[in-house]
Design a protein around this motif. Structure first.
Motif, mmCIF file in Angstrom:
data_model
loop_
_atom_site.group_PDB
_atom_site.id
_atom_site.type_symbol
_atom_site.label_atom_id
_atom_site.label_comp_id
_atom_site.label_asym_id
_atom_site.label_seq_id
_atom_site.Cartn_x
_atom_site.Cartn_y
_atom_site.Cartn_z
ATOM 1 N N LYS A 1 0.831 -1.210 0.000
ATOM 2 C CA LYS A 1 0.000 0.000 0.000
ATOM 3 C C LYS A 1 0.867 1.262 0.000
ATOM 4 N N LEU B 1 -2.284 5.551 5.261
ATOM 5 C CA LEU B 1 -3.225 5.242 4.177
ATOM 6 C C LEU B 1 -3.978 6.499 3.751
ATOM 7 N N CYS C 1 -1.708 8.593 1.683
ATOM 8 C CA CYS C 1 -1.575 8.039 0.331
ATOM 9 C C CYS C 1 -2.687 8.569 -0.562
#
Length: 200
Positions: free
Chosen positions: A105, A194, A197
C-alpha cells in the motif's frame, strides 16, 4: 508511491515496528538486510571490498569479515568512508529497484542512519522514529548480540543523538511500551499513512 523512512538507534525496536507495518500491508525495504546481502559470501560488494581493503578482510567462504571490518571502521573514520563509498551507491540502487517492484500500500524504508546520511531525508515523505531511552538500547543490544557495554556505547557514538533524531521525526513510536501498545500505535499510524496516500 508514499514513502516512510523508519529509523532509530541500535536496539530501539525498528525491526519489530517494521514487521508490524509489513503485516498491515506496507512494503518494507530494509537497508541493513540489503547491506548484509551485498557483503555475504559471493555478495556483489565483495570484489570491491577485496580490492579496497585487501584479502585479510575477506573470509575463506568469500564473505566480508564483519568482525574485522567493524573493528577497523570504528577506529578509523577514513576506512569507514571508504567502505561507505563502496556500499551506499549499491544499497541506494537496490532500494530503488525494490521500490519499483513493490506491491504494498506504501513503502517503508528501514534506514538506521537515515538522519546521518542526509540524502534520505529528501527521499521520503515522512520520518518515523522508533524511540526508547539509551539504557534500554544498551541492555537490548548486550543481550541480543552478546556485546559488551563498551561495544554498544561505541556503536551509539557513531549515530546521532536521541535528541537530534527526535527533532527530525514526523512520527514517534515509544518501544518501551508493552508490545500490544506498540502494535496498536503502529495500527493507528498505518491508518494515518493510508489517508496520506489518498491525499497525496
Amino acid at each position: 508511491m508514499f514513502r516512510v523512512g523508519l529509523t532509530g538507534g541500535i536496539g530501539s525496536g525498528k525491526t519489530t515496528v517494521a514487521n508490524f507495518l509489513a503485516d498491515l500491508g506496507a512494503s518494507v525495504i530494509d537497508t541493513d538486510l540489503i547491506a548484509h546481502s551485498l557483503t555475504m559470501a559471493g555478495g556483489a560488494a565483495i570484489p570491491a571490498i577485496r580490492k579496497e581493503f585487501g584479502e585479510e578482510f575477506i573470509t575463506v567462504d568469500n564473505a566480508m569479515d564483519r568482525q574485522k571490518m567493524r573493528a577497523c571502521v570504528f577506529n578509523d573514520p577514513e576506512a569507514k568512508r571508504r567502505l561507505e563509498n563502496i556500499l551506499h551507491p549499491t544499497i541506494r540502487l537496490a532500494c530503488e529497484n525494490a521500490a519499483e517492484a513493490a506491491e504494498g500500500k506504501y513503502l517503508v524504508f528501514v534506514v538506521p542512519l537515515l538522519i546521518e546520511s542526509g540524502s534520505w531525508l529528501q527521499r521520503v515523505n515522512r520520518v518515523l522514529v522508533v524511540d526508547c531511552d539509551e539504557e534500554t538500547q544498551i541492555a537490548r543490544v548486550m543481550q541480543r548480540n552478546q556485546f559488551s557495554r563498551d561495544q554498544v556505547c561505541s556503536i551509539m557514538r557513531t549515530q546521532v543523538t536521541r535528541e537530534i533524531r527526535l527533532e527530525h521525526a514526523d512520527d514517534v513510536i515509544n518501544s518501551q511500551q508493552e508490545l500490544v501498545q506498540v502494535q496498536r500505535h503502529v495500527e493507528l499510524l498505518h491508518q494515518k499513512y493510508l489517508q496520506m496516500c489518498v491525499q497525496g
